[in-house]
Design an enzyme around this catalytic site. Structure first.
Site, mmCIF file in Angstrom:
data_model
loop_
_atom_site.group_PDB
_atom_site.id
_atom_site.type_symbol
_atom_site.label_atom_id
_atom_site.label_comp_id
_atom_site.label_asym_id
_atom_site.label_seq_id
_atom_site.Cartn_x
_atom_site.Cartn_y
_atom_site.Cartn_z
ATOM 1 N N LYS A 137 79.360 50.220 50.786
ATOM 2 C CA LYS A 137 78.223 50.264 51.566
ATOM 3 C C LYS A 137 77.339 48.869 51.795
ATOM 4 C CE LYS A 137 74.220 50.926 49.465
ATOM 5 N NZ LYS A 137 72.991 49.978 49.900
ATOM 6 N N ASN A 138 77.359 48.152 50.653
ATOM 7 C CA ASN A 138 76.784 46.675 50.789
ATOM 8 C C ASN A 138 77.598 45.658 51.376
ATOM 9 O OD1 ASN A 138 74.497 47.917 50.010
ATOM 10 N ND2 ASN A 138 74.822 46.913 47.496
ATOM 11 N N ARG B 42 66.045 48.240 54.651
ATOM 12 C CA ARG B 42 65.759 46.817 54.529
ATOM 13 C C ARG B 42 66.902 45.993 54.859
ATOM 14 N NH1 ARG B 42 61.289 45.330 51.881
ATOM 15 N NH2 ARG B 42 62.374 43.298 51.666
ATOM 16 N N CYS C 114 58.842 48.315 48.896
ATOM 17 C CA CYS C 114 60.059 48.823 48.487
ATOM 18 C C CYS C 114 59.861 49.315 46.993
ATOM 19 C CB CYS C 114 61.214 47.762 48.431
ATOM 20 S SG CYS C 114 62.814 48.565 48.014
ATOM 21 N N ARG D 25 60.250 42.706 47.576
ATOM 22 C CA ARG D 25 61.445 42.196 48.136
ATOM 23 C C ARG D 25 61.005 41.342 49.208
ATOM 24 N NH1 ARG D 25 65.724 46.733 48.503
ATOM 25 N NH2 ARG D 25 67.380 45.110 48.803
ATOM 26 N N PRO D 26 60.776 40.043 49.154
ATOM 27 C CA PRO D 26 60.241 39.230 50.345
ATOM 28 C C PRO D 26 61.446 38.765 51.042
ATOM 29 C CG PRO D 26 60.176 37.827 48.320
ATOM 30 C CD PRO D 26 60.612 39.468 47.931
ATOM 31 N N VAL D 27 61.227 38.361 52.125
ATOM 32 C CA VAL D 27 62.351 37.860 53.049
ATOM 33 C C VAL D 27 61.936 36.125 53.562
ATOM 34 C CG1 VAL D 27 62.763 39.854 54.297
ATOM 35 C CG2 VAL D 27 60.970 38.662 55.186
ATOM 36 N N ASP D 28 61.296 35.645 52.625
ATOM 37 C CA ASP D 28 61.015 34.187 52.960
ATOM 38 C C ASP D 28 62.101 33.300 52.691
ATOM 39 O OD1 ASP D 28 61.077 35.019 49.967
ATOM 40 O OD2 ASP D 28 60.713 32.752 49.440
ATOM 41 N N LEU D 29 63.276 33.891 52.146
ATOM 42 C CA LEU D 29 64.394 32.835 52.113
ATOM 43 C C LEU D 29 65.490 33.162 53.146
ATOM 44 C CD1 LEU D 29 65.640 33.506 48.314
ATOM 45 C CD2 LEU D 29 64.623 31.205 49.268
ATOM 46 N N ASP E 216 72.417 46.732 40.623
ATOM 47 C CA ASP E 216 72.715 48.100 40.987
ATOM 48 C C ASP E 216 73.446 48.933 40.093
ATOM 49 O OD1 ASP E 216 71.617 47.275 43.372
ATOM 50 O OD2 ASP E 216 73.308 46.809 44.363
ATOM 51 N N ILE F 289 66.469 40.697 38.038
ATOM 52 C CA ILE F 289 66.380 40.364 39.403
ATOM 53 C C ILE F 289 65.445 41.439 40.073
ATOM 54 C CG2 ILE F 289 67.672 40.709 41.649
ATOM 55 C CD1 ILE F 289 70.325 40.042 40.050
ATOM 56 N N ARG G 196 72.059 57.889 50.770
ATOM 57 C CA ARG G 196 71.917 56.626 51.772
ATOM 58 C C ARG G 196 73.032 55.579 51.164
ATOM 59 N NH1 ARG G 196 66.142 53.963 52.296
ATOM 60 N NH2 ARG G 196 67.621 52.709 53.510
HETATM 61 N N1 EPU Z 1 64.111 37.526 47.312
HETATM 62 C C1 EPU Z 1 63.277 36.659 47.315
HETATM 63 N N2 EPU Z 1 63.151 36.060 48.876
HETATM 64 C C2 EPU Z 1 64.061 36.512 49.855
HETATM 65 C C3 EPU Z 1 65.027 37.464 49.486
HETATM 66 C C4 EPU Z 1 65.325 37.692 48.269
HETATM 67 O O1 EPU Z 1 62.598 36.026 46.573
HETATM 68 O O2 EPU Z 1 63.676 36.146 51.100
HETATM 69 C C5 EPU Z 1 64.702 37.636 45.708
HETATM 70 C C6 EPU Z 1 64.389 39.334 45.716
HETATM 71 O O3 EPU Z 1 63.067 39.887 45.439
HETATM 72 C C7 EPU Z 1 65.110 39.421 44.451
HETATM 73 C C8 EPU Z 1 66.094 38.380 44.470
HETATM 74 O O4 EPU Z 1 65.777 37.600 45.542
HETATM 75 O O5 EPU Z 1 64.440 39.351 43.256
HETATM 76 C C9 EPU Z 1 67.676 39.012 44.916
HETATM 77 O O6 EPU Z 1 67.566 39.962 46.033
HETATM 78 P P1 EPU Z 1 68.682 39.783 47.155
HETATM 79 O O7 EPU Z 1 68.088 39.290 48.327
HETATM 80 O O8 EPU Z 1 69.725 39.212 46.760
HETATM 81 O O9 EPU Z 1 68.628 41.170 47.689
HETATM 82 P P2 EPU Z 1 69.349 42.019 48.970
HETATM 83 O O10 EPU Z 1 70.169 40.928 49.557
HETATM 84 O O11 EPU Z 1 68.058 42.363 49.771
HETATM 85 C C10 EPU Z 1 71.247 43.233 48.059
HETATM 86 C C11 EPU Z 1 71.898 44.548 47.875
HETATM 87 C C12 EPU Z 1 70.908 45.282 46.956
HETATM 88 C C13 EPU Z 1 70.900 44.616 45.519
HETATM 89 C C14 EPU Z 1 70.683 42.967 45.678
HETATM 90 C C15 EPU Z 1 70.923 42.499 44.532
HETATM 91 C C16 EPU Z 1 72.794 45.138 50.252
HETATM 92 C C17 EPU Z 1 72.374 45.880 51.370
HETATM 93 N N3 EPU Z 1 71.677 45.269 49.171
HETATM 94 O O12 EPU Z 1 69.884 43.103 48.518
HETATM 95 O O13 EPU Z 1 71.533 46.600 46.849
HETATM 96 O O14 EPU Z 1 70.213 45.219 44.752
HETATM 97 O O15 EPU Z 1 71.291 42.519 46.877
HETATM 98 O O16 EPU Z 1 72.225 42.170 44.030
HETATM 99 O O17 EPU Z 1 73.521 44.568 49.926
HETATM 100 C C18 EPU Z 1 71.579 48.983 46.475
HETATM 101 O O18 EPU Z 1 72.791 48.954 46.841
HETATM 102 O O19 EPU Z 1 70.966 50.041 45.919
HETATM 103 C C19 EPU Z 1 70.619 47.573 46.569
HETATM 104 C C20 EPU Z 1 69.387 47.648 46.485
#
Ligand code: EPU
Length: 436
Positions: A36-37, A105, A129, A134-138, A323, A345, A415
Site C-alpha cells: 500500500k505505502n 493523509r 491524526c 503529523r505535521p507537514v512542515d518538511l 507500522d 516515531i 484501508r
Molecule cells: N514529520 C514531521 N514533519 C513533516 C513530516 C513528518 O515532523 O513534515 C514527522 C512525523 O510527525 C513523524 C516522523 O516525521 O514523527 C515520520 O513521519 P513520516 O513523514 O515518515 O510519515 P509519513 O511519510 O506521513 C509514512 C507511512 C506511515 C508510516 C510512516 C513512518 C505512507 C503512506 N505512510 O507516513 O504508514 O507510519 O511513514 O514510517 O507511506 C501506515 O501504513 O499505517 C502508516 C501510518
C-alpha cells in the site's frame, strides 16, 4: 478494464465488523499483496508524465482507491482491473479536492508532482491524526527549497513556481527522523526541476526505493535511493512506463506475527527477506522459528517452544518499523516475561493497548513506551479499531483469545489490508465479516 465512476465521489464505507473465533491454529500458505505505502506515491508519480503508465499489484484497499479517485479528480483517466491500474494524465488540474484529500493523509504526495508539472498546486492541509501529531512542515520546506512560493489560504496549502522549480540541497530530517512521504514528495518534484537536487537525511524505506525505481524507468536521473543522500539531476520530461509494486512488508510482518502467535506452520509467499530483517530478528529473539527459502521470497513461521519477551524500539528503515509496533505489542501481550515497546516515531501510537487491556492484557503505557507483562491467555471482548495498524493488532490478539472477539470499525483495517478476512480463512482461522 473497469472504469471508475465519474466525479470525485467516494463509495460510502460499510460499517462492517469482524467476528474472530479465537484459539484455532493457523496453518497453510497465503500470498502477500503489493505494498500500500509504495502504491500511493507511485500512483501520484504517474502524474509526472502526460503519457499513460501501468502499475501492477496495486492492492485493492480503500487508501489506494482514494488515490485513484484523487488522480481522476485531477483529470487523469484511470482504469483498474484487479491489481492493475492504468493512469493516463494527459492533462491535469492543480487543485486536489478537499473532500477526497481529507480522507487520507497520504494525499499530500500529489503536491510534488502537481507543482513540478503544472507550476502550481493547491492541496488541503491534512487534519488531526489518531496516531499522533503529523505535521507537514518538511514537505513545505522541501518545496520552498526548490524555489516554490507557499501560502496558506482557508486551510489549503497553495504552492506556485511559475518559472519552474530549481534544484537545491535540502535536509529532510525532522525531530523524529527522516520523513518518508516528504522524501517522496521532494524526489517527485526534483525530477523535473532545473539542475541538481541533493536530499540529505533522506528516508531509505523500501517504498522510497520502489518509487525511485519507478521514476528512473520514466526517465528520471536519481542516484543514492535507499541511502541517506539522494542526488537527482532534473530532466525536461518523463515517459509513461509499466511497473510492478513491491510486496507489502507490513502485511507480511503482520502475518508473520500471526504465525508466531497462533500458528502451526504458516508460509507467506511473495515476500522480500531483505525488507523483513527487523521483524525476522525480533521474532527469532522472541524464540520463534522463521525460515526463508533460498530466493528470499517465501517465509515459513512456526511458534517456538519457549517464547520470551524482549524489548523493541521503532526507528527509520532498516530499524524496527513503527507500522509493526502494534502487532508486536499484541504478540508480547501473551508472551511470558516482560517486554518494553517504544515508539520513537509516533510516541502516541498506543491506542490498541487500552483495547487489548479489555481482553485481559497487562500493559502500561507511559511516555511513548508500553510495558507489557505477558499473560497466559486473553479473553474475547467487543473492541474498537482506532487506526489501521491498531486494528491489525486487535485481530492478532483476537486470534489468540478464548471466545469470540467482535472488532468494530473494520473500515480502518480495510484501508490497508487486502482481504484480511479471506486470508485468515485461507489459513484455517475462523473469522466472519458481518454488517453492523
Ligand atoms: N514529520 C514531521 N514533519 C513533516 C513530516 C513528518 O515532523 O513534515 C514527522 C512525523 O510527525 C513523524 C516522523 O516525521 O514523527 C515520520 O513521519 P513520516 O513523514 O515518515 O510519515 P509519513 O511519510 O506521513 C509514512 C507511512 C506511515 C508510516 C510512516 C513512518 C505512507 C503512506 N505512510 O507516513 O504508514 O507510519 O511513514 O514510517 O507511506 C501506515 O501504513 O499505517 C502508516 C501510518
Amino acid at each position: 478494464m473497469l472504469r471508475l465512476p465519474d466525479g470525485p465521489k467516494i463509495p460510502s464505507l460499510p460499517m462492517d465488523k469482524l467476528l474472530v473465533h479465537g484459539n484455532g491454529p493457523l496453518k497453510g500458505s497465503i500470498n502477500i499483496s503489493g505494498s500500500k505505502n509504495a502504491s500511493l506515491p507511485i500512483l501520484a508519480a504517474t502524474l509526472l508524465s502526460d503519457q499513460p503508465s501501468i502499475i501492477r499489484r496495486v492492492p485493492d484497499v480503500s487508501d489506494t482507491n482514494y488515490m485513484l479517485q484523487i488522480l481522476r479528480a485531477l483529470g487523469a483517466e484511470v482504469e483498474r482491473s484487479s491489481g492493475t491500474v492504468r493512469s493516463a494524465p494527459s492533462e491535469i488540474s492543480p487543485e486536489a479536492p478537499y473532500d477526497l484529500v481529507r480522507k487520507m493523509r497520504a494525499s499530500i504526495c500529489v503536491m510534488g508532482p502537481l507543482l513540478t508539472r503544472v507550476g502550481r498546486a493547491k492541496i488541503s492541509l491534512p487534519g488531526g491524526c489518531v496516531i499522533g501529531d503529523r505535521p507537514v512542515d518538511l514537505h513545505i520546506k522541501a518545496m520552498q527549497g526548490l524555489g516554490a512560493k507557499v501560502d496558506m489560504e482557508a486551510g489549503d496549502i497553495v504552492l506556485s513556481a511559475p518559472e519552474g522549480l530549481v534544484g537545491g540541497e535540502i535536509d529532510m530530517r525532522g525531530k523524529h527522523g527522516p520523513t518518508v512521504l516528504g522524501t517522496d514528495n521532494l524526489m517527485m518534484a526534483a525530477v523535473l526541476a532545473r539542475g541538481t537536487t541533493v536530499i540529505d537525511s533522506a528516508a531509505s524505506e523500501p517504498e522510497v526505493v520502489d518509487l525511485a525505481n519507478f521514476l528512473v524507468k520514466m526517465g528520471a536521473r536519481i542516484s543514492g535511493a535507499g541511502t541517506r543522500r539522494v542526488v537527482i539531476e532534473g530532466v525536461d520530461s518523463l515517459n509513461g512506463v509499466e511497473h510492478t509494486i513491491i510486496p507489502d512488508r507490513i502485511e507480511a510482518g503482520t502475518f508473520m506475527v500471526a504465525g508466531a502467535m497462533a500458528g502451526q506452520g504458516v508460509t507467506l509467499k511473495r515476500v522480500r527477506a531483505d525488507h523483513l530483517a527487523a521483524a525476522t530478528s525480533t521474532l527469532q529473539e522472541a524464540g520463534h522459528i522463521v525460515q526463508f527459502n533460498s530466493d528470499g521470497n517465501e517465509v515459513h513461521i512456526s511458534p517456538g517452544e519457549t517464547p520470551r519477551g524482549c524489548d523493541i524500539s521503532t526507528g527509520p528503515f532498516p530499524g524496527f518499523p513503527t507500522d509493526m509496533q502494534a502487532q508486536f505489542t499484541a504478540m508480547f501481550a501473551t508472551t511470558p516475561g516482560l517486554s518494553v515497546v517504544e515508539d520513537t516515531i509516533f510516541p502516541q501510537r498506543f491506542m490498541h493497548c487500552s483495547e487489548m487491556k479489555r481482553m485481559g492484557a497487562d500493559i502500561k503505557v507511559d511516555n511513548g513506551r508500553a510495558l507489557i507483562r505477558g499473560v497466559s491467555s486473553l479473553s474475547a471482548a467487543p473492541v474498537m479499531a482506532s487506526d489501521l495498524r491498531a486494528s491489525a493488532a486487535l485481530v492478532l490478539a483476537a486470534l489468540r483469545a478464548h471466545g469470540t472477539t467482535e472488532i468494530n470499525r473494520l473500515y480502518h483495517i480495510d484501508r490497508g489490508y487486502e482481504n484480511i478476512d479471506e486470508k485468515i480463512l485461507q489459513l484455517g482461522g475462523n473469522v466472519e465479516r458481518v454488517p453492523d
